[in-house]
Design an enzyme around this catalytic site. Structure first.
Site, short mmCIF file in Angstrom:
data_model
loop_
_atom_site.label_atom_id
_atom_site.label_comp_id
_atom_site.label_asym_id
_atom_site.label_seq_id
_atom_site.Cartn_x
_atom_site.Cartn_y
_atom_site.Cartn_z
N TYR A 52 0.87 -1.18 0.00
CA TYR A 52 0.00 0.00 0.00
C TYR A 52 0.90 1.23 0.00
O TYR A 52 1.33 1.71 1.04
CB TYR A 52 -0.90 0.03 1.24
CG TYR A 52 -1.99 -1.00 1.28
CD1 TYR A 52 -2.31 -1.78 0.18
CD2 TYR A 52 -2.72 -1.19 2.45
CE1 TYR A 52 -3.33 -2.72 0.24
CE2 TYR A 52 -3.75 -2.13 2.51
CZ TYR A 52 -4.04 -2.90 1.41
OH TYR A 52 -5.05 -3.82 1.48
N GLY A 53 1.21 1.72 -1.17
CA GLY A 53 2.10 2.86 -1.27
C GLY A 53 3.47 2.44 -1.82
O GLY A 53 3.77 1.26 -1.94
#
Length: 327
Positions: A52-53
Site C-alpha cells: 500500500y504505497g
C-alpha cells in the site's frame, strides 16, 4: 458486540489503511488525524500492507509515523499487515516469508506490535504447509502475534490450520461480492472459529454514494482497470447501486452504513465474527462509516434477497490477478 483476535478484543468495525497509503497520499500528519478519529470511534483493528504505497512510503511507514506521535495508542490497536507479494506475484517460500516479515518489523521499528501477518495471496508454487511453518517460527519466537490468510480457499484454510492455528482470514465481502458465503470459506472459518476480515466492504467505492458516473473516477485511478468499472458494464452496476440506495433511504441511514451493517449481520448468520475494514481519507467519512446502525431482520433479509437476485457485471479483479483468487 466485540470479538477476540489473537487474544485482544476487536471492535465490530475495523479500519483499512489502503486509501491513506496509496498515491495521491495525504501528508502523514493529516492521515494521522483520520487514523486517530477511527481509533477513538472504536475501530481498533487496523489493516495495512507492504504494497500500500511506494517502497519507501507505504502503510508501514505511515504506521511508524503515527505511533511515534501517539505511542500510547500502540496497546489499543490490533495490527494486521499483508506482505510477501509484489508485481511479480506472491512469494510464500520460507525465504520469501522471512524477508517480508523482517522488513515489516524493521520499518515498524518496535513502535507497535505486529499482531497478524498475512501473505497477501496463496502462492501456487509453494505448499501452504511450508509457508505456515515459516510463519509459525515467528509466532513461537514472539515476534508476531499470529498469522492469517488472504483471498484463499476453504481447503487452504484447513491445511494451514492443521499445521498452526490461523488467527484471521481476510476476504473480499460486500453486497457486490458474496462468494465467500457460499464457496466454503465462511463455513471453514466458522468451524475453526477463525474471524473473517471483510475487505472492500463498500465494493471499491460503488456503495459509498460518491460514484454515479464513470467520470466520477479519475482517469489515473487504478479502479479504471477493474472489470466492474469498464464502460460496457459500469451503468449496469450503477443500477444495482441504486437498488441498495433505495433500501438505505427507507431505513433512514446512508448507503455505506447499511452496506457495513449488512456485513456485520453475517456474524450472526455464520455464527462467527465478521469484521469489515472500510477505508477513507477524511474524518467525516470515518464518522459516517463507523456510525453503527441497527438493521432488523427484515432489512437484512431484504438486502440478502436483493443480492441473491441481482447480477453484478464483471469479475472482481483484472485478468493478471485472477490466477491468485480463491487458492
Amino acid at each position: 458486540m466485540s470479538v477476540s483476535v489473537v487474544g485482544k478484543t476487536a471492535g465490530p468495525i475495523g479500519f483499512g489503511l489502503m486509501g491513506l497509503s496509496r498515491p495521491p497520499q495525504l501528508p502523514y500528519d493529516e492521515a494521522s488525524k483520520v487514523m486517530k478519529a477511527a481509533l477513538d470511534r472504536g475501530a481498533n483493528f487496523w489493516n495495512g500492507a507492504q504494497f500500500y504505497g511506494p517502497p519507501t512510503a507505504n502503510s508501514l511507514h505511515l504506521l511508524n509515523h503515527y505511533f511515534t506521535a501517539y505511542p500510547e495508542d500502540s496497546k489499543r490497536v490490533i495490527l494486521s499487515v499483508k506482505g510477501a507479494f509484489s508485481i511479480a506475484g506472491p512469494d510464500n517460500s520460507p525465504a520469501g516469508i522471512r524477508k517480508s516479515v523482517d522488513s515489516c518489523l524493521e520499518v515498524l521499528d518496535g513502535k507497535v506490535f505486529l499482531d497478524i501477518f498475512l501473505p497477501a495471496r496463496i502462492d501456487p508454487q509453494v505448499p501452504i504447509e511450508e509457508t505456515v511453518r515459516a510463519l509459525a517460527e515467528y509466532v513461537k519466537a514472539g515476534k508476531i502475534g499470529g498469522y492469517g490468510l488472504s483471498e484463499c480457499s476453504a481447503e487452504s484454510i484447513q491445511r494451514a490450520h492443521a499445521v498452526h492455528p490461523v488467527s484471521a482470514v481476510e476476504i473480499e465481502l460486500s453486497l457486490f461480492s458474496t462468494h465467500t458465503l457460499s464457496n466454503g470459506v465462511a463455513q471453514a472459518c466458522s468451524e475453526l472459529k477463525i474471524p473473517m476480515i471483510a475487505y472492500s466492504p463498500l465494493s471499491r467505492g460503488f456503495l459509498t454514494g460518491q460514484i454515479n458516473k464513470l467520470d466520477d473516477i479519475p482517469e489515473t485511478d487504478s479502479r479504471r482497470r477493474f472489470p466492474r468499472f469498464q464502460p460496457d458494464v459500469f451503468d449496469l452496476n450503477i443500477k444495482l447501486v441504486k437498488k441498495v440506495e433505495q433500501v438505505a433511504k427507507r431505513t433512514g441511514h446512508t448507503m455505506p452504513q447499511v452496506a457495513i451493517a449488512w456485513i456485520i449481520a453475517q456474524t450472526k448468520k455464520t455464527n462467527n465474527p465478521v469484521i469489515p475494514i472500510p477505508g477513507c481519507t477524511t474524518v467525516a467519512r470515518v464518522d459516517e462509516n463507523l456510525t453503527q446502525v441497527s438493521l432488523d431482520e427484515h432489512d437484512v433479509n431484504e438486502l440478502s434477497q436483493l443480492v441473491e437476485n441481482m447480477t453484478v457485471y464483471g469479475d472482481r479483479y483484472p485478468e493478471p490477478f485472477k490466477k491468485y483468487m480463491n487458492l
